[in-house]
Design a protein around this motif. Sequence first.
Motif, PDB file in Angstrom:
ATOM      1  N   ASP A  74       0.835  -1.207   0.000  1.00 24.36           N
ATOM      2  CA  ASP A  74       0.000   0.000   0.000  1.00 24.36           C
ATOM      3  C   ASP A  74       0.869   1.256   0.000  1.00 24.36           C
ATOM      4  OD1 ASP A  74      -2.235  -1.600   0.055  1.00 24.36           O
ATOM      5  OD2 ASP A  74      -2.553  -1.422   2.227  1.00 24.36           O
ATOM      6  N   GLN A  75       1.941   1.234   0.787  1.00 20.18           N
ATOM      7  CA  GLN A  75       2.856   2.382   0.820  1.00 20.18           C
ATOM      8  C   GLN A  75       3.505   2.596  -0.545  1.00 20.18           C
ATOM      9  OE1 GLN A  75       5.616   2.633   4.215  1.00 20.18           O
ATOM     10  NE2 GLN A  75       4.356   1.087   5.241  1.00 20.18           N
ATOM     11  N   ALA A  76       3.913   1.485  -1.180  1.00 17.30           N
ATOM     12  CA  ALA A  76       4.518   1.586  -2.503  1.00 17.30           C
ATOM     13  C   ALA A  76       3.517   2.131  -3.509  1.00 17.30           C
ATOM     14  CB  ALA A  76       5.037   0.221  -2.948  1.00 17.30           C
ATOM     15  N   GLY A  77       2.256   1.690  -3.406  1.00 15.02           N
ATOM     16  CA  GLY A  77       1.223   2.191  -4.296  1.00 15.02           C
ATOM     17  C   GLY A  77       1.007   3.684  -4.132  1.00 15.02           C
ATOM     18  N   ASP A 114       1.537   6.676  -6.875  1.00 15.51           N
ATOM     19  CA  ASP A 114       0.511   7.683  -7.161  1.00 15.51           C
ATOM     20  C   ASP A 114       1.098   9.090  -7.140  1.00 15.51           C
ATOM     21  OD1 ASP A 114      -1.428   5.763  -7.451  1.00 15.51           O
ATOM     22  OD2 ASP A 114      -2.183   5.940  -5.393  1.00 15.51           O
ATOM     23  N   GLN A 115       2.157   9.265  -6.324  1.00 17.69           N
ATOM     24  CA  GLN A 115       2.832  10.567  -6.235  1.00 17.69           C
ATOM     25  C   GLN A 115       3.989  10.674  -7.229  1.00 17.69           C
ATOM     26  OE1 GLN A 115       3.792  11.509  -2.021  1.00 17.69           O
ATOM     27  NE2 GLN A 115       2.372   9.845  -1.490  1.00 17.69           N
ATOM     28  N   HIS A 116       4.101   9.652  -8.113  1.00 19.29           N
ATOM     29  CA  HIS A 116       5.172   9.594  -9.118  1.00 19.29           C
ATOM     30  C   HIS A 116       6.570   9.499  -8.492  1.00 19.29           C
ATOM     31  CE1 HIS A 116       2.183  10.410 -12.200  1.00 19.29           C
ATOM     32  NE2 HIS A 116       1.760  11.435 -11.477  1.00 19.29           N
ATOM     33  N   LYS A 117       6.629   8.977  -7.263  1.00 22.40           N
ATOM     34  CA  LYS A 117       7.926   8.742  -6.614  1.00 22.40           C
ATOM     35  C   LYS A 117       8.350   7.309  -6.920  1.00 22.40           C
ATOM     36  CE  LYS A 117       7.134  12.083  -2.894  1.00 22.40           C
ATOM     37  NZ  LYS A 117       7.061  12.305  -1.415  1.00 22.40           N
ATOM     38  N   VAL A 118       8.682   7.122  -8.193  1.00 25.02           N
ATOM     39  CA  VAL A 118       8.918   5.770  -8.712  1.00 25.02           C
ATOM     40  C   VAL A 118      10.104   5.101  -8.040  1.00 25.02           C
ATOM     41  CG1 VAL A 118       9.453   4.419 -10.775  1.00 25.02           C
ATOM     42  CG2 VAL A 118       7.877   6.372 -10.926  1.00 25.02           C
ATOM     43  N   GLN A 119      11.183   5.835  -7.873  1.00 25.80           N
ATOM     44  CA  GLN A 119      12.392   5.214  -7.323  1.00 25.80           C
ATOM     45  C   GLN A 119      12.209   4.841  -5.851  1.00 25.80           C
ATOM     46  OE1 GLN A 119      14.834   4.170  -9.263  1.00 25.80           O
ATOM     47  NE2 GLN A 119      13.568   5.026 -10.907  1.00 25.80           N
ATOM     48  N   ARG A 145      10.187   1.786  -5.884  1.00 30.32           N
ATOM     49  CA  ARG A 145      11.012   0.670  -6.364  1.00 30.32           C
ATOM     50  C   ARG A 145      11.855   0.082  -5.235  1.00 30.32           C
ATOM     51  NH1 ARG A 145      16.195   1.502 -10.190  1.00 30.32           N
ATOM     52  NH2 ARG A 145      16.746  -0.672 -10.527  1.00 30.32           N
ATOM     53  N   LYS A 146      12.428   0.953  -4.425  1.00 31.86           N
ATOM     54  CA  LYS A 146      13.234   0.474  -3.300  1.00 31.86           C
ATOM     55  C   LYS A 146      12.379  -0.313  -2.306  1.00 31.86           C
ATOM     56  CE  LYS A 146      16.567   4.286  -3.521  1.00 31.86           C
ATOM     57  NZ  LYS A 146      17.053   5.524  -2.831  1.00 31.86           N
ATOM     58  N   MET A 147      11.172   0.145  -2.088  1.00 39.63           N
ATOM     59  CA  MET A 147      10.281  -0.540  -1.145  1.00 39.63           C
ATOM     60  C   MET A 147       9.866  -1.908  -1.683  1.00 39.63           C
ATOM     61  SD  MET A 147       7.022   1.078   0.783  1.00 39.63           S
ATOM     62  CE  MET A 147       8.140   2.170   1.666  1.00 39.63           C
ATOM     63  N   LEU A 148       9.518  -1.947  -2.961  1.00 37.32           N
ATOM     64  CA  LEU A 148       9.089  -3.201  -3.570  1.00 37.32           C
ATOM     65  C   LEU A 148      10.230  -4.210  -3.657  1.00 37.32           C
ATOM     66  CD1 LEU A 148       6.814  -1.832  -6.446  1.00 37.32           C
ATOM     67  CD2 LEU A 148       6.068  -3.069  -4.402  1.00 37.32           C
ATOM     68  N   ALA A 149      11.462  -3.698  -3.772  1.00 35.82           N
ATOM     69  CA  ALA A 149      12.623  -4.589  -3.884  1.00 35.82           C
ATOM     70  C   ALA A 149      12.820  -5.430  -2.627  1.00 35.82           C
ATOM     71  CB  ALA A 149      13.882  -3.782  -4.177  1.00 35.82           C
TER      72      ALA A 149
END
Length: 314
Positions: A141-144, A148-153, A156-160
């Motif tokens: 949810d945090q990564a999502g 949504d805020q376009h903080k892709v990187q 990405r670190k969270m999903l990794a």
Amino acid sequence: MNSHKLKKSAATIVMVLTSAASIVQPVSAAQTTPAAAVSSATAGSKETQAAKRKLLGEKQVQIEHEALESITGTQNALLALQKQDGKKAMALLKEVSGKLGIVLAKYPALKLIPANVEADVEDFATSDHGTDVKQVQNLLDQAGALLDQHKVQDARKMLAQLVSEVRITTTSIPLGTFPAAIKDASALIDKGKRDEAEAALYDVLNMLVKTTEIIPLPVLRSEALLTEASELEHKEDLSQQASRDAILKLTQEAKNELQLAQTLGYGTQDDYKLLYTAIDDMKDVIHSKKSAAAWDKVKSTFFDLKNKLIYPAK
């Protein structure tokens, strides 16, 4: 970097992996010594360690003693050439050819023969008690929200982090080309062409084929828990009620692990449905005549799921 240096670099990596003979041993040669080098981000739970040992045991039975020794012999011959010891290199390659001859005689139609297995474990855990579905979902949810805020990187670190798997890498010898290449290298040494022989041995080591399979750790832990649960029904030192309570506890833990694997994205909800049903059906027939058939259904369904979730590394 030129092509020769690239080949040399790759072959050197192989030499490092195969030189630790005290760590990497085939089961057929030393049953008491682990047949794979294992690295892990965390110590892991008892179930994780049991699952890892079982998995490696299954993979290690494929290893041929002569195949592993063929690789280490080739490596040692290359080292001998680098020390200008052509006589030793020649003797080592003669031994390698002999061992490859044994393998070819045993498996005349086989194209690849497994020679080494390694396990690399990455087990995400946020506390001493492991990871649960809520923790993973919270991070998703945090990564999502970050996406949504376009903080892709940042996302990405969270999903990794959301990885719980064992990577099994098998190094195999191509039997169609490797033996002939060893003989060609030996011929070069015999002619006194040591530099050419050294380059040839780098090429030989670069022929080795490495394949990696990825297997979700929660699924392996679930399998270990279900195996333990199935054995409790026949424990003579437990009352039927005590064994039933223990079985229900273990099967629930097993389902929790499966739900964790599902939440981490190892397969879809549909992949797990049949197994969830088989486990629930088994709970209703503990200590009855239908129990054995129910456990068989759990095991066969689990086998199908595990094979579906094993996939090659990209």
